[in-house]
Write an enzyme that holds these catalytic residues in place. Structure first.
Site, PDB file in Angstrom:
ATOM      1  N   ASN A  45      39.435  35.747  61.220  1.00  0.00           N
ATOM      2  CA  ASN A  45      39.021  34.349  61.071  1.00  0.00           C
ATOM      3  C   ASN A  45      40.192  33.377  60.981  1.00  0.00           C
ATOM      4  OD1 ASN A  45      39.897  34.846  58.489  1.00  0.00           O
ATOM      5  ND2 ASN A  45      38.046  34.159  57.463  1.00  0.00           N
ATOM      6  N   CYS A  46      41.405  33.852  61.203  1.00  0.00           N
ATOM      7  CA  CYS A  46      42.597  32.994  61.215  1.00  0.00           C
ATOM      8  C   CYS A  46      42.622  32.218  62.531  1.00  0.00           C
ATOM      9  CB  CYS A  46      43.847  33.855  61.077  1.00  0.00           C
ATOM     10  SG  CYS A  46      45.391  32.978  61.370  1.00  0.00           S
ATOM     11  N   SER A  47      42.792  30.898  62.451  1.00  0.00           N
ATOM     12  CA  SER A  47      42.768  30.083  63.667  1.00  0.00           C
ATOM     13  C   SER A  47      43.906  30.438  64.620  1.00  0.00           C
ATOM     14  CB  SER A  47      42.806  28.594  63.317  1.00  0.00           C
ATOM     15  OG  SER A  47      43.988  28.273  62.617  1.00  0.00           O
TER      16      SER A  47
ATOM     17  N   LYS B 275      42.952  33.630  66.364  1.00  0.00           N
ATOM     18  CA  LYS B 275      41.924  33.326  67.365  1.00  0.00           C
ATOM     19  C   LYS B 275      42.548  32.756  68.633  1.00  0.00           C
ATOM     20  CE  LYS B 275      38.109  32.433  64.187  1.00  0.00           C
ATOM     21  NZ  LYS B 275      37.218  31.385  63.633  1.00  0.00           N
TER      22      LYS B 275
END
Length: 121
Positions: A14-16, A19
């Site tokens: 879920n780390c931008s 991603k």
């Protein structure tokens, strides 16, 4: 994507930034394996190797919210063994993504231009 991964990407799903790296690879049909610290834990053997190769200071994100929540005693890291123990306990302080190529090269973080030279076919 081809069947054989050309890289292993380590991080938190879920780390931008992670991603962005995964989307970048997918858009270029670059095959990879993804290792999520939150689901699978931090691979201690890899963490030791990264510390030996890059130095433990290159792996710790001292600007993130989890780092700021650590006590001064927890932030007082002066040795590789303490750095590794802290990164295992608080995987969110590890800079990400960490990318290993099939050839054994290691890259920390995501920058499109750097990825282009590092992973592009």
């Amino acid at each position: 994507m081809s069947n054989k991964p050309c890289a292993k990407i380590f991080g938190i799903a879920n780390c931008s930034t992670v991603k962005k790296a995964l989307i970048w690879c997918q858009a270029r049909n670059i095959a990879y394996d993804f290792h999520d610290y939150k689901k699978s834990g931090v691979p201690l053997d890899r963490l030791d190797e990264w510390c030996k190769t890059l130095g433990w200071k290159a792996l710790i994100n001292t600007k993130g919210p989890i780092w700021r929540k650590l006590t001064p005693e927890q932030q007082d890291i002066t040795t590789q063994s303490k750095a590794v123990a802290t990164m295992v306990e608080f995987s969110s302080i590890i800079r990400r993504p960490i990318v290993e190529t099939a050839e054994g090269q290691i890259l920390v973080g995501f920058d499109e231009k750097v990825f282009e030279g590092f992973l592009a076919p």
